[in-house]
Design a protein around this motif. Sequence first.
Motif, mmCIF file in Angstrom:
data_model
loop_
_atom_site.group_PDB
_atom_site.id
_atom_site.type_symbol
_atom_site.label_atom_id
_atom_site.label_comp_id
_atom_site.label_asym_id
_atom_site.label_seq_id
_atom_site.Cartn_x
_atom_site.Cartn_y
_atom_site.Cartn_z
ATOM 1 N N CYS A 81 -15.883 55.705 54.268
ATOM 2 C CA CYS A 81 -15.618 57.005 53.662
ATOM 3 C C CYS A 81 -14.198 57.452 54.037
ATOM 4 C CB CYS A 81 -16.642 58.030 54.159
ATOM 5 S SG CYS A 81 -16.307 59.694 53.570
ATOM 6 N N VAL A 92 -23.101 61.488 54.686
ATOM 7 C CA VAL A 92 -22.719 62.128 55.952
ATOM 8 C C VAL A 92 -21.937 63.418 55.693
ATOM 9 C CG1 VAL A 92 -21.435 61.853 58.112
ATOM 10 C CG2 VAL A 92 -22.731 59.922 57.177
ATOM 11 N N CYS A 93 -20.886 63.331 54.860
ATOM 12 C CA CYS A 93 -20.008 64.498 54.688
ATOM 13 C C CYS A 93 -19.998 65.063 53.269
ATOM 14 C CB CYS A 93 -18.583 64.148 55.113
ATOM 15 S SG CYS A 93 -17.725 63.071 53.946
ATOM 16 N N CYS A 100 -14.778 60.888 56.324
ATOM 17 C CA CYS A 100 -15.428 60.891 57.648
ATOM 18 C C CYS A 100 -15.576 59.488 58.231
ATOM 19 C CB CYS A 100 -16.786 61.569 57.573
ATOM 20 S SG CYS A 100 -18.046 60.588 56.741
ATOM 21 N N PHE A 146 -18.576 63.693 50.646
ATOM 22 C CA PHE A 146 -17.427 63.238 49.874
ATOM 23 C C PHE A 146 -17.892 62.416 48.672
ATOM 24 C CE2 PHE A 146 -14.226 59.982 48.898
ATOM 25 C CZ PHE A 146 -13.102 60.763 48.721
ATOM 26 N N CYS A 155 -21.066 60.259 49.770
ATOM 27 C CA CYS A 155 -21.260 60.002 51.198
ATOM 28 C C CYS A 155 -22.379 60.921 51.702
ATOM 29 C CB CYS A 155 -19.958 60.265 51.952
ATOM 30 S SG CYS A 155 -20.128 60.171 53.734
ATOM 31 N N ALA A 204 -17.528 57.122 57.523
ATOM 32 C CA ALA A 204 -18.875 56.536 57.550
ATOM 33 C C ALA A 204 -18.845 55.212 56.773
ATOM 34 C CB ALA A 204 -19.873 57.495 56.913
HETATM 35 ZN ZN LIG Z 1 -18.099 60.851 54.503
#
Ligand SMILES: [Zn+2]
Length: 89
Positions: A23, A9-10, A26, A12, A7, A28
């Motif tokens: 996700c 964004v985070c 988060c 993961f 991911c 996403a």
């Molecule tokens: Zn994420």
Amino acid sequence: MKKLFKCSVCGFVYEGDDAPDYCPKCEAPKEKFAQLDEEAANKIYASDRTNDIHMELIQLSMRIVELCEEGIKINLDPPCVSAFTKAKN
Ligand SMILES: [Zn+2]
């Protein structure tokens, strides 16, 4: 072998045949996931393994302390207690 998707964004990391729809960490959307190349994937697997080794060592060392404390408590004779104390430390 399954693929790993990260991911953006985070951070993961998801393991599977395809990226998840959202996700789990988060939420996403799927588009935010990128498949990791083989080298990056191998690094993740290697770090998983070293984490496992770490956990096992911690558990073993806790067991050693338990055994030493038991031996010290039995207090049979000074050389025994000394050996257990050394091992514990
Ligand atoms: Zn994420």
